[in-house]
Scaffold this active site. Structure first.
Site, PDB file in Angstrom:
ATOM      1  N   ASP A  37       0.823  -1.205   0.000  1.00 53.17           N
ATOM      2  CA  ASP A  37       0.000   0.000   0.000  1.00 53.17           C
ATOM      3  C   ASP A  37       0.859   1.259   0.000  1.00 53.17           C
ATOM      4  O   ASP A  37       2.058   1.228   0.314  1.00 53.17           O
ATOM      5  CB  ASP A  37      -0.925   0.019   1.224  1.00 53.17           C
ATOM      6  CG  ASP A  37      -2.121  -0.905   1.054  1.00 53.17           C
ATOM      7  OD1 ASP A  37      -2.375  -1.335  -0.081  1.00 53.17           O
ATOM      8  OD2 ASP A  37      -2.802  -1.193   2.059  1.00 53.17           O
ATOM      9  N   LYS A  59      -3.497   3.567  -2.592  1.00 53.82           N
ATOM     10  CA  LYS A  59      -4.701   4.364  -2.769  1.00 53.82           C
ATOM     11  C   LYS A  59      -4.571   5.627  -1.934  1.00 53.82           C
ATOM     12  O   LYS A  59      -4.070   5.598  -0.813  1.00 53.82           O
ATOM     13  CB  LYS A  59      -5.945   3.585  -2.340  1.00 53.82           C
ATOM     14  CG  LYS A  59      -6.251   2.391  -3.228  1.00 53.82           C
ATOM     15  CD  LYS A  59      -7.521   1.692  -2.817  1.00 53.82           C
ATOM     16  CE  LYS A  59      -7.314   0.851  -1.584  1.00 53.82           C
ATOM     17  NZ  LYS A  59      -8.505   0.042  -1.243  1.00 53.82           N
ATOM     18  N   MET A 173      -7.741   8.619   9.403  1.00 56.99           N
ATOM     19  CA  MET A 173      -8.199   9.075   8.076  1.00 56.99           C
ATOM     20  C   MET A 173      -9.191  10.233   8.191  1.00 56.99           C
ATOM     21  O   MET A 173     -10.164  10.309   7.439  1.00 56.99           O
ATOM     22  CB  MET A 173      -8.829   7.904   7.295  1.00 56.99           C
ATOM     23  CG  MET A 173      -7.860   6.777   7.028  1.00 56.99           C
ATOM     24  SD  MET A 173      -8.644   5.332   6.235  1.00 56.99           S
ATOM     25  CE  MET A 173      -9.583   4.653   7.613  1.00 56.99           C
TER      26      MET A 173
END
Length: 261
Positions: A37, A59, A173
């Site tokens: 990732d 991502k 996040m």
């Protein structure tokens, strides 16, 4: 006949390679292909064997060049070719890492999955800053929540249950939505002067910290932009931050940024 390979679901931890577990390192060194990732640090990737094929499926917010269903297919195809695949994720793959989703997909197709848990970003932050997640008299528990927008573009959180002064709240996040999160928490009953510590790239040399309070954190993170990954620690435990750094100093909740300590 080619034997089916396996997938190692590996938690890379928050970034500092010294926080990688021995089990994770062993799995990484045994991999034929490493599917990693965006938030896995370069220092961790440097530990990969030189013979391994590296596949980035990173991502970013509102940018998914490799959709999750395609990641699932990549892992499946590699394992069915007989490869040992390291699926490398930042933090712990079972905490907002979609690790269980990938495991279920693979296991449904007869592929063996083994886990190596990682030190979570919140645990790494606590060790790096000295701010505990729980502390007698300040927090009897801790809750991890995601501040990422759902598909319908709303924050589907139970604000009343989160507005618990005796619980440390860690928001993953949430950089893009922290102003709204703060307002919702204040509206649900948390005091506007409740301290908040925002930490970008916890445990890494590029780490940045912003010390603020709930009523001000949305403004401060606009003044001092933070690069992902960013954690927000909300609660009375943050009052220990400056005391940990400077034992003689009184706790102050005015905005501050500290980089690379």
């Amino acid at each position: 006949m080619t034997l089916t390979g396996k997938v190692y679901l590996i938690g890379a931890g928050p970034g500092d390679p010294e926080l990688l577990t021995l089990r994770a390192l062993r799995m990484l060194e045994a991999a034929d292909t490493i599917v990693y990732d965006r938030l896995v640090s370069p220092e961790i990737l440097a530990l990969a064997p030189t013979t391994a094929t590296m596949v980035s499926v990173g991502k970013a917010p509102n940018c998914h060049p490799t959709p999750q269903n395609q990641i699932n297919d990549i892992l499946t195809e590699l394992a069915l070719e007989g490869q040992t695949v390291a699926r490398l994720k930042g933090g712990d793959p079972m905490i907002f890492g979609r690790g269980s989703e990938e495991a279920a997909y693979l296991q449904a197709r007869g592929i063996t999955v083994e886990y190596a848990p990682g030190i979570s970003a919140a645990q790494g932050m606590a060790a790096a800053t000295g701010v505990p997640l729980t502390h007698r008299g300040l927090a009897t528990g801790v809750r991890y929540v995601t501040g990422h927008l759902a598909a319908n573009k709303t924050l589907n959180l139970n604000w009343e249950s989160l507005a618990d002064i005796d619980t440390t709240l860690v928001v993953y996040m949430g950089a893009a939505n922290i102003a709204e999160i703060a307002l919702r928490l204040i509206g649900a009953g948390l005091p506007a002067n409740l301290p908040v510590l925002a930490v970008s790239n916890a445990t890494r040399s590029s780490e940045i910290r912003v010390l603020s309070h709930l009523g001000q954190i949305g403004v401060d993170t606009q003044t001092i932009p933070l690069r992902a990954p960013v954690l927000f620690v909300i609660g009375r435990v943050v009052s220990l931050y400056q005391k940990t750094l400077l034992p003689t100093a009184e706790a102050s909740f005015s905005p501050a940024a500290v980089a690379g300590e």
